[in-house]
Design a protein around this motif. Structure first.
Motif, PDB file in Angstrom:
ATOM      1  N   VAL A 104       0.856  -1.189   0.000  1.00 48.86           N
ATOM      2  CA  VAL A 104       0.000   0.000   0.000  1.00 48.86           C
ATOM      3  C   VAL A 104       0.891   1.238   0.000  1.00 48.86           C
ATOM      4  CG1 VAL A 104      -1.898  -1.166   1.167  1.00 48.86           C
ATOM      5  CG2 VAL A 104      -0.169   0.021   2.519  1.00 48.86           C
ATOM      6  N   ALA A 105       0.279   2.410  -0.010  1.00 47.61           N
ATOM      7  CA  ALA A 105       1.028   3.657  -0.130  1.00 47.61           C
ATOM      8  C   ALA A 105       1.947   3.893   1.064  1.00 47.61           C
ATOM      9  CB  ALA A 105       0.056   4.824  -0.276  1.00 47.61           C
ATOM     10  N   VAL A 106       3.186   4.307   0.781  1.00 50.75           N
ATOM     11  CA  VAL A 106       4.111   4.750   1.826  1.00 50.75           C
ATOM     12  C   VAL A 106       3.769   6.209   2.131  1.00 50.75           C
ATOM     13  CG1 VAL A 106       6.537   5.006   2.476  1.00 50.75           C
ATOM     14  CG2 VAL A 106       5.862   3.201   0.874  1.00 50.75           C
ATOM     15  N   VAL A 107       3.564   6.523   3.402  1.00 55.75           N
ATOM     16  CA  VAL A 107       3.075   7.859   3.750  1.00 55.75           C
ATOM     17  C   VAL A 107       4.127   8.736   4.429  1.00 55.75           C
ATOM     18  CG1 VAL A 107       0.673   7.138   3.903  1.00 55.75           C
ATOM     19  CG2 VAL A 107       2.130   6.967   5.931  1.00 55.75           C
ATOM     20  N   CYS A 108       5.231   8.152   4.916  1.00 51.90           N
ATOM     21  CA  CYS A 108       6.239   8.962   5.597  1.00 51.90           C
ATOM     22  C   CYS A 108       7.616   8.333   5.476  1.00 51.90           C
ATOM     23  CB  CYS A 108       5.875   9.162   7.074  1.00 51.90           C
ATOM     24  SG  CYS A 108       5.626   7.633   7.983  1.00 51.90           S
ATOM     25  N   LEU A 109       8.642   9.193   5.479  1.00 46.85           N
ATOM     26  CA  LEU A 109      10.038   8.778   5.404  1.00 46.85           C
ATOM     27  C   LEU A 109      10.847   9.553   6.432  1.00 46.85           C
ATOM     28  CD1 LEU A 109      10.546   8.880   1.521  1.00 46.85           C
ATOM     29  CD2 LEU A 109      10.379   6.805   2.900  1.00 46.85           C
ATOM     30  N   ASN A 110      11.885   8.909   6.955  1.00 46.86           N
ATOM     31  CA  ASN A 110      12.838   9.586   7.839  1.00 46.86           C
ATOM     32  C   ASN A 110      14.197   8.914   7.668  1.00 46.86           C
ATOM     33  OD1 ASN A 110      13.783   9.500  11.219  1.00 46.86           O
ATOM     34  ND2 ASN A 110      13.738  11.378  10.030  1.00 46.86           N
ATOM     35  N   TRP A 111      15.217   9.717   7.321  1.00 51.49           N
ATOM     36  CA  TRP A 111      16.561   9.180   7.075  1.00 51.49           C
ATOM     37  C   TRP A 111      17.487   9.794   8.116  1.00 51.49           C
ATOM     38  CZ3 TRP A 111      18.152   8.342   1.314  1.00 51.49           C
ATOM     39  CH2 TRP A 111      19.158   7.364   1.242  1.00 51.49           C
ATOM     40  N   GLU A 112      18.004   8.959   9.014  1.00 50.13           N
ATOM     41  CA  GLU A 112      18.791   9.470  10.138  1.00 50.13           C
ATOM     42  C   GLU A 112      20.182   8.849  10.151  1.00 50.13           C
ATOM     43  OE1 GLU A 112      19.496  12.115  12.382  1.00 50.13           O
ATOM     44  OE2 GLU A 112      17.314  11.933  12.308  1.00 50.13           O
ATOM     45  N   GLU A 113      21.142   9.667  10.516  1.00 49.28           N
ATOM     46  CA  GLU A 113      22.537   9.237  10.608  1.00 49.28           C
ATOM     47  C   GLU A 113      22.935   9.134  12.071  1.00 49.28           C
ATOM     48  OE1 GLU A 113      26.144  10.483   7.889  1.00 49.28           O
ATOM     49  OE2 GLU A 113      25.823  11.988   9.437  1.00 49.28           O
ATOM     50  N   GLY A 184       0.179   0.594   8.829  1.00 47.48           N
ATOM     51  CA  GLY A 184       0.855   0.370  10.104  1.00 47.48           C
ATOM     52  C   GLY A 184       2.140  -0.430  10.038  1.00 47.48           C
ATOM     53  N   ILE A 185       2.738  -0.558   8.872  1.00 47.23           N
ATOM     54  CA  ILE A 185       3.998  -1.282   8.714  1.00 47.23           C
ATOM     55  C   ILE A 185       5.149  -0.284   8.586  1.00 47.23           C
ATOM     56  CG2 ILE A 185       5.290  -2.976   7.372  1.00 47.23           C
ATOM     57  CD1 ILE A 185       2.856  -4.133   8.733  1.00 47.23           C
ATOM     58  N   ILE A 186       6.225  -0.513   9.337  1.00 49.48           N
ATOM     59  CA  ILE A 186       7.420   0.323   9.293  1.00 49.48           C
ATOM     60  C   ILE A 186       8.591  -0.534   8.844  1.00 49.48           C
ATOM     61  CG2 ILE A 186       8.972   1.803  10.622  1.00 49.48           C
ATOM     62  CD1 ILE A 186       6.666   2.194  12.613  1.00 49.48           C
ATOM     63  N   CYS A 187       9.349  -0.053   7.845  1.00 45.75           N
ATOM     64  CA  CYS A 187      10.508  -0.779   7.325  1.00 45.75           C
ATOM     65  C   CYS A 187      11.779   0.027   7.571  1.00 45.75           C
ATOM     66  CB  CYS A 187      10.360  -1.050   5.827  1.00 45.75           C
ATOM     67  SG  CYS A 187       9.079  -2.253   5.427  1.00 45.75           S
ATOM     68  N   ILE A 196      16.553  -4.347   6.412  1.00 45.28           N
ATOM     69  CA  ILE A 196      17.010  -5.145   7.549  1.00 45.28           C
ATOM     70  C   ILE A 196      15.878  -5.545   8.485  1.00 45.28           C
ATOM     71  CG2 ILE A 196      19.358  -4.240   7.566  1.00 45.28           C
ATOM     72  CD1 ILE A 196      18.481  -2.317   9.762  1.00 45.28           C
ATOM     73  N   GLY A 197      14.671  -5.041   8.298  1.00 48.34           N
ATOM     74  CA  GLY A 197      13.605  -5.461   9.187  1.00 48.34           C
ATOM     75  C   GLY A 197      12.331  -4.652   9.044  1.00 48.34           C
ATOM     76  N   LYS A 198      11.265  -5.180   9.664  1.00 44.42           N
ATOM     77  CA  LYS A 198       9.955  -4.539   9.637  1.00 44.42           C
ATOM     78  C   LYS A 198       9.347  -4.547  11.037  1.00 44.42           C
ATOM     79  CE  LYS A 198       8.442  -5.667   4.911  1.00 44.42           C
ATOM     80  NZ  LYS A 198       7.372  -6.307   4.106  1.00 44.42           N
ATOM     81  N   ILE A 199       8.488  -3.574  11.282  1.00 45.66           N
ATOM     82  CA  ILE A 199       7.705  -3.521  12.511  1.00 45.66           C
ATOM     83  C   ILE A 199       6.248  -3.313  12.124  1.00 45.66           C
ATOM     84  CG2 ILE A 199       7.182  -2.190  14.592  1.00 45.66           C
ATOM     85  CD1 ILE A 199      10.081  -1.473  14.816  1.00 45.66           C
ATOM     86  N   ASN A 200       5.372  -4.111  12.728  1.00 49.93           N
ATOM     87  CA  ASN A 200       3.928  -3.915  12.584  1.00 49.93           C
ATOM     88  C   ASN A 200       3.429  -3.309  13.886  1.00 49.93           C
ATOM     89  OD1 ASN A 200       1.162  -4.038  12.288  1.00 49.93           O
ATOM     90  ND2 ASN A 200       1.155  -6.085  11.392  1.00 49.93           N
ATOM     91  N   ILE A 201       2.987  -2.053  13.854  1.00 44.32           N
ATOM     92  CA  ILE A 201       2.604  -1.393  15.099  1.00 44.32           C
ATOM     93  C   ILE A 201       1.360  -2.013  15.719  1.00 44.32           C
ATOM     94  CG2 ILE A 201       3.664   0.795  14.455  1.00 44.32           C
ATOM     95  CD1 ILE A 201       0.913   1.880  13.821  1.00 44.32           C
ATOM     96  N   HIS A 202       0.607  -2.818  14.965  1.00 40.40           N
ATOM     97  CA  HIS A 202      -0.534  -3.517  15.543  1.00 40.40           C
ATOM     98  C   HIS A 202      -0.080  -4.601  16.517  1.00 40.40           C
ATOM     99  CE1 HIS A 202      -2.299  -1.871  11.769  1.00 40.40           C
ATOM    100  NE2 HIS A 202      -3.314  -1.632  12.574  1.00 40.40           N
TER     101      HIS A 202
END
Length: 275
Positions: A104-113, A184-187, A196-202
């Protein structure tokens, strides 16, 4: 007492004004360079200098839902409506990498160092260095096909420049691209290239303030994600219904009044820092 007009400071002053052909819906400043990336309503990505000189324009062919810059400002990530995250070169907008981790649609991005100043036992700065080439021969090249996007493991352009620019090249600081979809999926992807991984906030347990029972989110949708500078904590802004984590027959019971709405979750991601 008179005020010297020459010493008066204007807090906000219009520097440049330029009309554009289409409405702008997203805009992000480059963290290292005097550049601004803008997404128009007709799903085009424009890159401008501060004086509004346009450097390039690209059109992914699908609706752009979010964008963010790599921390060094050399690449930009686009989130698309079909669940694709694409990485583009800041120099010319060339597609460097395409990841299809969502349905489904990706709604947000964050790139952190990683902002931690890590030192070894001798007091020297510790940086990541890819030593793979010292032990293994170079990987075989994939035949280059015009317009091919290789899904989760392929590059649009298999040149050495693309690989070295996105992968763990020598002395590159560790960074992670985090993306979230509307279901609700975060990659997470190291250097924006290697999932390297996924999180399902549910599936995340949330402590309840009034009881000892844990809670879970139901029908949650992610709005924003943000990694801390030390990569140890992920903050997630989402909407959904917070319910008690009880037996199946009681799962529909509400925790309390007002628990259906906007929620802020803080997740422990210290596994990145302990890499």
């Amino acid at each position: 007492m008179e005020t010297d007009e020459s010493q008066r400071v204007v807090p906000f002053q219009l520097q440049f004004d330029k009309p554009l052909a289409s409405q702008i819906k997203i805009a992000e400043w480059n963290p290292e360079k005097d550049l601004v990336a803008m997404v128009t309503e007709d799903s085009k990505l424009l890159l401008h200098r501060f004086n509004w000189q346009r450097l390039w324009t690209i059109s992914p062919g699908r609706s752009i839902t979010s964008l963010c810059w790599r921390p060094d400002g050399k690449a930009i990530a686009l989130a698309l409506e079909d669940g694709t995250v694409s990485l583009h070169d800041v120099e010319n907008g060339k597609l460097l990498r395409s990841l299809k981790s969502y349905t489904v649609a990706v709604v947000c991005l964050n790139w952190e160092e990683d902002g931690q100043q890590i030192r070894d036992d001798f007091g020297s700065m510790s940086t990541y260095e890819d030593c793979t080439s010292r032990f293994f021969p170079p990987a075989p090249r994939v035949p280059r096909i015009q317009g091919l996007v290789s899904g989760d493991t392929g590059f649009m352009d298999d040149s050495e420049y693309s690989f070295q620019d996105l992968s763990s090249s020598s002395q590159q600081r560790f960074n992670i691209l985090c993306s979230g979809d509307r279901d609700g999926i975060i990659c997470f992807s190291i250097f924006g290239s290697f999932p390297i991984g996924k999180i399902n906030i549910h599936a995340c347990c949330v402590p309840s303030s009034d009881t000892q029972a844990e809670c879970r989110l139901l029908n949650a949708s992610i709005h924003k994600v943000a990694l801390s500078k030390d990569l140890c904590r992920l903050v997630v802004m989402c909407s959904g219904e917070l319910i008690k984590n009880r037996e199946e027959s009681e799962k529909k019971q509400m925790v309390g009044c007002g628990m259906h709405g906007l929620h802020c979750l803080a997740l422990d991601t210290s596994i990145f820092w302990k890499r």
